[in-house]
Design an enzyme around this catalytic site. Structure first.
Site, short mmCIF file in Angstrom:
data_model
loop_
_atom_site.label_atom_id
_atom_site.label_comp_id
_atom_site.label_asym_id
_atom_site.label_seq_id
_atom_site.Cartn_x
_atom_site.Cartn_y
_atom_site.Cartn_z
CG HIS A 92 39.78 39.41 33.10
ND1 HIS A 92 38.62 39.28 32.38
CD2 HIS A 92 40.53 40.31 32.43
CE1 HIS A 92 38.66 40.06 31.32
NE2 HIS A 92 39.82 40.70 31.32
CD GLU A 169 39.61 35.14 33.90
OE1 GLU A 169 39.34 35.40 35.10
OE2 GLU A 169 38.91 35.52 32.95
#
Length: 206
Positions: A92, A169
């Site tokens: 992500h 992330e």
């Protein structure tokens, strides 16, 4: 060539040509709004935290039901047909964090300590590439950010009991990562995967 909005390639083209920050699918709702957030559309605690049931919400609409989107249905079906799935990784952007299940709970999974140990080794490997910014974590989204439900990593862990499940992330200060630095990010991610595999092997997962 894009034939229709049902074509898988359409979302990517829409993102490039119309709205660079578009994060939803492009299914059509009854409210003349498009899409659902595929990261909130998986069938584990669907719709409970950090999501909305408003189809016109720009970012966090969870869909009309779990797996309402062809993208999540297709991917979940593919994953379920993988024999002996040991590791699941979701990439992500952006936060420079490493997250582990469950995203909507501060209760930790049974191999939480192993997930943290493997994750730390992964982070260390990645940091050696650029020594620019070290990832935070590992930890759950509920512990490090906020409670969130309906993501793929939680579904994979809960449904398939896959032992090693992570959400990376990626680094950045916005969703616009410079093209000139794509190789840098790629090299870092590659090393993080090697670190993950190395420590997981030591602990007997691989």
């Amino acid at each position: 060539m894009i034939r229709s909005r049902n074509d898988f390639s359409w979302t990517a083209y829409y993102d490039i040509d119309h709205d660079r920050l578009w994060r939803k699918t492009l299914s059509r709702s009854n409210y003349r709004c498009f899409g659902a957030d595929p990261n909130r559309n998986w069938n584990y605690n669907w719709g409970k935290h950090s999501s909305t049931h408003n189809p016109c919400d720009y970012q966090t609409y969870a869909g009309s039901r779990p797996f309402s989107e062809i993208e999540t249905r297709t991917l979940s079906s593919y994953i379920q047909n993988i024999d002996n799935l040991l590791v699941y990784v979701s990439l992500h952007s952006y936060a420079a964090m490493l997250l582990i299940p469950f995203s909507d709970s501060t209760q930790h999974v049974d191999n939480y300590k192993d997930l943290v140990r493997v994750g730390r080794r992964s982070i260390d490997y990645g940091y050696e590439v650029n020594r620019a910014e070290k990832y935070q974590g590992p930890g759950t989204a509920a512990d490090m950010l906020y409670k969130a439900s309906g993501g793929s990593t939680d579904w994979v862990r809960h449904t398939l009991n896959t032992p090693l499940v992570y959400t990376y992330e990626l680094r950045g200060n916005s969703f616009h990562w410079p093209p000139s630095r794509i190789q840098e990010q790629g090299n870092e991610v590659t090393q993080m995967m090697l670190g993950l595999a190395s420590e997981a092997s030591i602990l007997g997962y691989l």
